[in-house]
Design a protein around this motif. Structure first.
Motif, short mmCIF file in Angstrom:
data_model
loop_
_atom_site.label_atom_id
_atom_site.label_comp_id
_atom_site.label_asym_id
_atom_site.label_seq_id
_atom_site.Cartn_x
_atom_site.Cartn_y
_atom_site.Cartn_z
N ASP A 23 0.81 -1.22 0.00
CA ASP A 23 0.00 0.00 0.00
C ASP A 23 0.84 1.26 0.00
OD1 ASP A 23 -2.34 -1.37 -0.03
OD2 ASP A 23 -3.01 -0.79 1.96
N GLY A 24 2.11 1.14 0.37
CA GLY A 24 2.95 2.32 0.46
C GLY A 24 2.93 2.96 1.83
N GLU A 25 2.23 2.35 2.81
CA GLU A 25 2.25 2.88 4.17
C GLU A 25 3.67 2.79 4.74
OE1 GLU A 25 -0.64 1.03 6.70
OE2 GLU A 25 -2.19 1.11 5.16
N ARG A 80 3.51 -4.06 -8.06
CA ARG A 80 2.14 -3.95 -7.57
C ARG A 80 1.19 -4.39 -8.68
NH1 ARG A 80 4.77 0.39 -4.92
NH2 ARG A 80 4.43 0.33 -2.65
N SER A 81 0.32 -5.32 -8.35
CA SER A 81 -0.59 -5.87 -9.34
C SER A 81 -1.79 -4.95 -9.56
CB SER A 81 -1.09 -7.24 -8.88
OG SER A 81 -1.93 -7.10 -7.75
N ALA A 82 -2.55 -5.24 -10.60
CA ALA A 82 -3.79 -4.50 -10.85
C ALA A 82 -4.75 -4.66 -9.69
CB ALA A 82 -4.42 -4.98 -12.15
N ALA A 83 -4.79 -5.85 -9.10
CA ALA A 83 -5.67 -6.08 -7.94
C ALA A 83 -5.23 -5.24 -6.75
CB ALA A 83 -5.68 -7.56 -7.58
N ARG A 88 -6.33 -0.63 -3.27
CA ARG A 88 -5.90 0.62 -2.66
C ARG A 88 -6.82 1.77 -3.03
NH1 ARG A 88 -2.49 5.10 -2.71
NH2 ARG A 88 -1.25 5.24 -0.80
N ALA A 89 -7.24 1.81 -4.29
CA ALA A 89 -8.14 2.88 -4.75
C ALA A 89 -9.47 2.84 -4.00
CB ALA A 89 -8.36 2.78 -6.25
N LEU A 90 -9.99 1.63 -3.77
CA LEU A 90 -11.27 1.50 -3.08
C LEU A 90 -11.16 1.93 -1.62
CD1 LEU A 90 -12.51 -1.92 -4.51
CD2 LEU A 90 -13.41 0.35 -5.04
N ILE A 166 -5.02 10.50 -13.71
CA ILE A 166 -6.28 10.56 -12.97
C ILE A 166 -5.94 10.19 -11.54
CG2 ILE A 166 -8.61 9.63 -12.76
CD1 ILE A 166 -8.51 8.97 -15.76
N PRO A 167 -5.97 11.16 -10.59
CA PRO A 167 -5.48 10.91 -9.23
C PRO A 167 -6.05 9.66 -8.57
CG PRO A 167 -5.90 13.23 -9.55
CD PRO A 167 -6.41 12.54 -10.78
N GLY A 168 -7.33 9.42 -8.71
CA GLY A 168 -7.95 8.25 -8.08
C GLY A 168 -7.95 7.03 -8.98
N GLY A 169 -7.33 7.15 -10.15
CA GLY A 169 -7.29 6.04 -11.09
C GLY A 169 -8.53 5.98 -11.96
N THR A 170 -8.44 5.18 -13.01
CA THR A 170 -9.57 5.05 -13.93
C THR A 170 -10.83 4.51 -13.26
OG1 THR A 170 -8.61 2.93 -14.65
CG2 THR A 170 -8.14 4.86 -16.00
N PRO A 171 -10.75 3.61 -12.26
CA PRO A 171 -11.99 3.16 -11.62
C PRO A 171 -12.78 4.30 -10.99
CG PRO A 171 -10.22 1.64 -11.10
CD PRO A 171 -9.58 2.83 -11.77
N SER A 172 -12.06 5.26 -10.38
CA SER A 172 -12.76 6.39 -9.74
C SER A 172 -13.41 7.29 -10.79
CB SER A 172 -11.80 7.19 -8.87
OG SER A 172 -10.84 7.88 -9.66
#
Length: 244
Positions: A23-25, A80-83, A88-90, A166-172
């Motif tokens: 996650d990058g934490e 980092r995988s697509a999953a 992380r985006a969610l 796109i800051p939140g990614g394409t799903p957002s």
């Protein structure tokens, strides 16, 4: 105190610390908790805590530094995988951790290859939205990917055709434009390939160098496909799978 379940205690520690790294934490160079800290936090034996840190070192996610302890070493090894990125985006609203960023090389309408057309439910060669990106960290290119989207999204999600991050990614962006939320990611991996000239340019490697190839599909709550993609990563990077 984190709750333990029936999974062996050292694996639970490993899974949690892996999650923080993916996650990058915990960023590259950050010090991991000491054996004593882990033992106290999870209420486990110090030998068990040592086993957990050893597993992270074996994964190529950490290393021992004399006089410091165990530190994160993931910039040159982690893929980092697509999953991972969807998860992380969610949870955070951001698809990339602080130490990574994407360069968008193309955002366009292009003829869909057969495998993409089959998944999107369009004719082979029909126009679909194509986004080509290269992900970087401080050491250079990490991976390259091409994502494809239904042409029906041209009007409702115009940012997909803009060569901007796109800051939140394409799903957002898709959720904001259509209300459809990506909640599931399925990934497939192939045998190692040899980089062609375009792939070599993206990753800063030589033509013929080995690359890992993966494909992913994001779908919404109804199981409808929102995005399909293909990614490549250079030799020496590892994709880490974890269970909840």
């Amino acid at each position: 105190m984190p709750e333990l379940d029936r999974t062996p205690p050292y694996l639970q520690v490993v899974q949690e610390l892996r999650r923080r790294i993916v996650d990058g934490e915990l960023a590259d160079g950050d010090r991991l908790p000491s054996v004593r800290q882990i033992a106290e936090e999870w209420q486990i034996a110090q030998a068990t805590a040592m086993k957990a840190l050893a597993a992270l070192r074996a994964d190529g996610l950490a290393e021992s530094v004399v006089g410091v302890g165990t530190v994160v070493r993931s910039q040159r090894t982690l893929h980092r995988s697509a999953a991972d990125r969807l998860d992380r985006a969610l949870r955070t609203g951001k698809i990339y951790p602080e130490d990574e960023y994407a360069v968008i090389k193309a955002a366009e309408l292009a003829p869909a290859p057969a495998w993409v057309a089959d998944l999107l439910g369009i004719e082979e060669g029909a126009q679909a939205i194509r986004r080509h990106r290269v992900t970087h960290n401080a050491n250079g290119p990490v991976s390259a990917s091409v994502s494809w989207f239904s042409p029906d999204l041209v009007e409702s999600v115009p940012s997909l055709l803009m060569a901007d991050r796109i800051p939140g990614g394409t799903p957002s962006a898709i959720e904001a434009g259509t209300g459809r939320r990506a909640v599931n990611a399925v990934e497939e991996a192939s045998a190692v390939f040899r980089a062609n000239s375009a792939q070599a340019e993206d990753l800063g490697i030589s033509v013929g160098d080995p690359v890992y190839v993966g494909r992913n599909v994001y779908s919404d709550t109804n199981g409808e496909i929102l995005e399909v993609g293909e990614s490549i990563a250079p030799e020496g990077r590892w994709k880490i799978h974890r269970t909840a």
